[in-house]
Design an enzyme around this catalytic site. Structure first.
Site, PDB file in Angstrom:
ATOM      1  N   HIS A  48       0.881  -1.193   0.000  1.00  0.00           N
ATOM      2  CA  HIS A  48       0.000   0.000   0.000  1.00  0.00           C
ATOM      3  C   HIS A  48       0.910   1.233   0.000  1.00  0.00           C
ATOM      4  O   HIS A  48       1.752   1.388  -0.870  1.00  0.00           O
ATOM      5  CB  HIS A  48      -0.939  -0.111   1.210  1.00  0.00           C
ATOM      6  CG  HIS A  48      -2.029   0.903   1.293  1.00  0.00           C
ATOM      7  ND1 HIS A  48      -2.486   1.647   0.223  1.00  0.00           N
ATOM      8  CD2 HIS A  48      -2.804   1.309   2.375  1.00  0.00           C
ATOM      9  CE1 HIS A  48      -3.465   2.455   0.616  1.00  0.00           C
ATOM     10  NE2 HIS A  48      -3.672   2.268   1.918  1.00  0.00           N
ATOM     11  N   HIS A  63      -2.509  -2.219  -9.779  1.00  0.00           N
ATOM     12  CA  HIS A  63      -3.524  -1.631  -8.905  1.00  0.00           C
ATOM     13  C   HIS A  63      -4.747  -2.527  -8.881  1.00  0.00           C
ATOM     14  O   HIS A  63      -5.094  -3.125  -9.895  1.00  0.00           O
ATOM     15  CB  HIS A  63      -3.916  -0.224  -9.385  1.00  0.00           C
ATOM     16  CG  HIS A  63      -4.566   0.590  -8.330  1.00  0.00           C
ATOM     17  ND1 HIS A  63      -5.913   0.489  -8.046  1.00  0.00           N
ATOM     18  CD2 HIS A  63      -4.046   1.485  -7.451  1.00  0.00           C
ATOM     19  CE1 HIS A  63      -6.189   1.308  -7.047  1.00  0.00           C
ATOM     20  NE2 HIS A  63      -5.087   1.920  -6.659  1.00  0.00           N
ATOM     21  N   ASP A 106       2.178   5.569  -6.390  1.00  0.00           N
ATOM     22  CA  ASP A 106       3.441   5.544  -5.650  1.00  0.00           C
ATOM     23  C   ASP A 106       4.672   5.625  -6.554  1.00  0.00           C
ATOM     24  O   ASP A 106       5.759   5.973  -6.078  1.00  0.00           O
ATOM     25  CB  ASP A 106       3.534   4.258  -4.807  1.00  0.00           C
ATOM     26  CG  ASP A 106       2.614   4.302  -3.600  1.00  0.00           C
ATOM     27  OD1 ASP A 106       2.552   5.360  -2.945  1.00  0.00           O
ATOM     28  OD2 ASP A 106       1.954   3.288  -3.308  1.00  0.00           O
TER      29      ASP A 106
HETATM   30  C1  ACO Z   1      -1.314   3.679  -2.732  1.00  0.00           C
HETATM   31  C2  ACO Z   1      -1.370   2.290  -3.137  1.00  0.00           C
HETATM   32  O1  ACO Z   1      -1.635   1.454  -2.303  1.00  0.00           O
HETATM   33  S1  ACO Z   1      -1.096   1.912  -4.749  1.00  0.00           S
HETATM   34  C3  ACO Z   1      -0.427   0.238  -4.675  1.00  0.00           C
HETATM   35  C4  ACO Z   1       0.944   0.258  -4.078  1.00  0.00           C
HETATM   36  N1  ACO Z   1       1.533  -1.069  -4.055  1.00  0.00           N
HETATM   37  C5  ACO Z   1       2.485  -1.456  -4.917  1.00  0.00           C
HETATM   38  O2  ACO Z   1       2.928  -0.726  -5.779  1.00  0.00           O
HETATM   39  C6  ACO Z   1       2.999  -2.852  -4.721  1.00  0.00           C
HETATM   40  C7  ACO Z   1       3.120  -3.602  -6.043  1.00  0.00           C
HETATM   41  N2  ACO Z   1       1.813  -3.925  -6.559  1.00  0.00           N
HETATM   42  C8  ACO Z   1       1.099  -4.979  -6.079  1.00  0.00           C
HETATM   43  O3  ACO Z   1       1.557  -5.725  -5.213  1.00  0.00           O
HETATM   44  C9  ACO Z   1      -0.293  -5.198  -6.593  1.00  0.00           C
HETATM   45  O4  ACO Z   1      -0.412  -4.736  -7.928  1.00  0.00           O
HETATM   46  C10 ACO Z   1      -1.354  -4.538  -5.703  1.00  0.00           C
HETATM   47  C11 ACO Z   1      -1.144  -4.948  -4.253  1.00  0.00           C
HETATM   48  C12 ACO Z   1      -1.297  -3.046  -5.820  1.00  0.00           C
HETATM   49  C13 ACO Z   1      -2.739  -4.982  -6.172  1.00  0.00           C
HETATM   50  O5  ACO Z   1      -2.858  -6.319  -5.809  1.00  0.00           O
HETATM   51  P1  ACO Z   1      -3.965  -7.318  -6.365  1.00  0.00           P
HETATM   52  O6  ACO Z   1      -5.100  -6.608  -6.939  1.00  0.00           O
HETATM   53  O7  ACO Z   1      -4.235  -8.258  -5.248  1.00  0.00           O
HETATM   54  O8  ACO Z   1      -3.233  -8.043  -7.548  1.00  0.00           O
HETATM   55  P2  ACO Z   1      -2.256  -9.269  -7.419  1.00  0.00           P
HETATM   56  O9  ACO Z   1      -1.159  -9.001  -6.462  1.00  0.00           O
HETATM   57  O10 ACO Z   1      -3.090 -10.502  -7.181  1.00  0.00           O
HETATM   58  O11 ACO Z   1      -1.676  -9.270  -8.887  1.00  0.00           O
HETATM   59  C14 ACO Z   1      -2.334  -9.833 -10.031  1.00  0.00           C
HETATM   60  C15 ACO Z   1      -1.251 -10.382 -10.953  1.00  0.00           C
HETATM   61  O12 ACO Z   1      -0.410  -9.309 -11.406  1.00  0.00           O
HETATM   62  C16 ACO Z   1       0.913  -9.484 -10.922  1.00  0.00           C
HETATM   63  N3  ACO Z   1       1.379  -8.203 -10.395  1.00  0.00           N
HETATM   64  C17 ACO Z   1       0.625  -7.264  -9.783  1.00  0.00           C
HETATM   65  N4  ACO Z   1       1.390  -6.233  -9.434  1.00  0.00           N
HETATM   66  C18 ACO Z   1       2.633  -6.540  -9.824  1.00  0.00           C
HETATM   67  C19 ACO Z   1       3.853  -5.852  -9.726  1.00  0.00           C
HETATM   68  N5  ACO Z   1       3.928  -4.662  -9.138  1.00  0.00           N
HETATM   69  N6  ACO Z   1       4.949  -6.443 -10.220  1.00  0.00           N
HETATM   70  C20 ACO Z   1       4.872  -7.645 -10.811  1.00  0.00           C
HETATM   71  N7  ACO Z   1       3.744  -8.342 -10.936  1.00  0.00           N
HETATM   72  C21 ACO Z   1       2.636  -7.783 -10.437  1.00  0.00           C
HETATM   73  C22 ACO Z   1       0.826 -10.499  -9.798  1.00  0.00           C
HETATM   74  O13 ACO Z   1       2.021 -11.189  -9.606  1.00  0.00           O
HETATM   75  C23 ACO Z   1      -0.304 -11.359 -10.272  1.00  0.00           C
HETATM   76  O14 ACO Z   1       0.189 -12.218 -11.276  1.00  0.00           O
HETATM   77  P3  ACO Z   1      -0.329 -13.732 -11.382  1.00  0.00           P
HETATM   78  O15 ACO Z   1      -1.789 -13.626 -11.661  1.00  0.00           O
HETATM   79  O16 ACO Z   1       0.485 -14.273 -12.490  1.00  0.00           O
HETATM   80  O17 ACO Z   1      -0.063 -14.350 -10.034  1.00  0.00           O
HETATM   81  O1  OAA Z   2      -6.904   2.393  -3.728  1.00  0.00           O
HETATM   82  C1  OAA Z   2      -5.999   1.604  -3.408  1.00  0.00           C
HETATM   83  O2  OAA Z   2      -6.145   0.371  -3.276  1.00  0.00           O
HETATM   84  C2  OAA Z   2      -4.634   2.113  -3.199  1.00  0.00           C
HETATM   85  C3  OAA Z   2      -4.432   3.514  -3.663  1.00  0.00           C
HETATM   86  O3  OAA Z   2      -4.197   3.767  -4.824  1.00  0.00           O
HETATM   87  C4  OAA Z   2      -4.565   4.578  -2.684  1.00  0.00           C
HETATM   88  O4  OAA Z   2      -4.872   4.308  -1.511  1.00  0.00           O
HETATM   89  O5  OAA Z   2      -4.365   5.745  -3.053  1.00  0.00           O
END
Ligand code: ACO
Ligand code: OAA
Length: 373
Positions: free
Chosen positions: A221, A259, A310
């Site tokens: 997050h 996302h 981010d």
């Molecule tokens: C303000 C915020 O919170 S914005 C988000 C900030 N977080 C990040 O940048 C961390 C990196 N990103 C992630 O971990 C994810 O994209 C999240 C947590 C944002 C969203 O998670 P979810 O919706 O649960 O998606 P999930 O993690 O299941 O990903 C779906 C698929 O895409 C892939 N994927 C998603 N994000 C990434 C990434 N950043 N890098 C590589 N692969 C990714 C996963 O490995 C998964 O692949 P698979 O289906 O082959 O297993």
């Molecule tokens: O909405 C989300 O899951 C994460 C995000 O982009 C935020 O909190 O700004």
């Protein structure tokens, strides 16, 4: 096991809100019906916080009153004040903020009330104090003397002044103010959900915000913005594409991409990319901006993933002179406006949030006395 569709509560509508709305297919974000593209760069953080907490963009008079309330609200309580030095020594930034907000509740004059009026006053104080807590924490751990906040400066200008120790120029203030606006609210993100779960037990606003800060800290997050910078620093500028491909091939996540809701470009990333480029050019050293662009291209080419809020926030904060481990605290400075508005909204029309679970453990176990196990 829970269905893939319910794991992580994906697509589950957990609350009704009039605060923000996302169109994940079109890549659009609205605060109380206003498109983020109309707000960023044209509306200050103070106006945005007022919009979220009070329900409308302020008139000049309302803005003056709210600004004065924020200035008064900056004063830290004795409990937080007394403990900053020891906390700064022993806790990392997000842990320190979690502790300090908890301590701040001890001196809050409205600590015993969840009334709408008390909640609005607490929302203003929490919003006013968060940047001061970050700055005071940073000063305590570095031993620096920091300037007092200037009552005539904006939240954005004061924060940059206190963190960097120099008066920021107009462009820097405009950029940082826009960052605060872009991060203010985002529907049912994890930290806001945590705050609402806590508030829905009719617990108090400070408790809900402590839950939110602990939730924002995680690298999936808000913690991702710090990890983006750490990744950039760890990469060889001449081998960015290959390193990113190798990491993806090893099933590593690249922080700052992907996302839950956006299926296209996060509209906030559009602004942050442009601001990162502008600051990089102004600084005369665009290394990290160029590396970011290359990462973006490779991640999209390989995985079809877009940068989230981010990703470019990291280089923007870096170029503004903010220390890397304060990137997530900066996120909390902005999101405080949204979290507090969500607590107000939850208390105004409350029902306990208590989802169900699917039991996947053993059944029909036969109990045995301890010596027979
Ligand atoms: C303000 C915020 O919170 S914005 C988000 C900030 N977080 C990040 O940048 C961390 C990196 N990103 C992630 O971990 C994810 O994209 C999240 C947590 C944002 C969203 O998670 P979810 O919706 O649960 O998606 P999930 O993690 O299941 O990903 C779906 C698929 O895409 C892939 N994927 C998603 N994000 C990434 C990434 N950043 N890098 C590589 N692969 C990714 C996963 O490995 C998964 O692949 P698979 O289906 O082959 O297993
Ligand atoms: O909405 C989300 O899951 C994460 C995000 O982009 C935020 O909190 O700004």
């Amino acid at each position: 096991m829970a269905d893939k569709s319910t794991k992580g509560l994906a697509d589950v509508v957990a609350a009704s809100t009039a605060l923000s709305d996302i169109d994940g297919q079109a890549g659009r974000l609205f605060y109380r019906g206003y498109d983020i593209h109309d707000l960023a760069g044209r509306t200050t953080f103070e106006e945005t916080a007022h919009l979220l907490q009070h329900g409308r963009l302020p008139t000049r008079e309302q803005l003056a009153d709210y600004g004065a309330e924020l200035v008064r609200g900056r004063a830290l309580g004795a409990l937080a004040e007394a403990n900053i030095p020891e906390i700064a020594e022993k806790q990392a930034p997000m842990e320190a903020l979690r502790t300090l907000v908890s301590l701040a509740s001890g001196d809050d004059p409205d600590k015993d009330s969840n009334s709408p009026e008390a909640n609005l006053r607490k929302a203003a104080r929490l919003t006013a104090q968060q940047p001061i807590l970050v700055a005071r924490y940073h000063a305590a751990r570095t031993g620096a003397e920091i300037p007092e906040p200037d009552p005539d400066l904006s939240v954005a200008a004061n924060f940059l002044l206190q963190i960097t120790g120099r008066t920021p120029d107009r462009h820097e203030v405009e950029v940082f103010d826009a960052c605060l606006v872009l991060h203010a609210d985002h529907t049912m993100n994890a930290s806001t959900f945590a705050a609402r779960v806590c508030a829905a037990t009719l617990s108090d606003m400070h408790s809900a915000i402590v839950a939110a800060i602990g939730t924002l800290k995680g690298p999936l997050h808000g913690g991702a913005n710090e990890q983006v910078m750490r990744t950039l620093e760890s990469l060889d500028p001449g081998a960015v594409a290959q390193s990113v491909r190798d990491r993806l091939a090893a099933h590593e996540k690249i922080m700052g991409f992907g996302h839950r809701v956006y299926k296209t470009e996060d509209p906030r990333a559009t602004h942050l990319r442009r601001m990162s480029q502008e600051l990089a050019e102004a600084s005369g050293d665009d290394k990290y901006y160029r590396m970011s662009k290359e990462m973006e291209e490779v991640v999209f080419e390989t995985k079809g993933l877009y940068p989230n809020v981010d990703f470019y926030a990291a280089t923007v904060y870096h170029y503004l002179g903010i220390p890397t481990d304060l990137f997530t605290p900066v996120f909390s400075v902005s999101r405080m406006s949204g979290w507090t508005a969500h607590v107000i909204e939850q208390h105004a029309d409350n029902r306990l949030i208590r989802p169900d679970s699917e039991y996947v453990g053993e059944r029909d176990q036969k109990w045995k006395p301890i010596d027979e196990r």
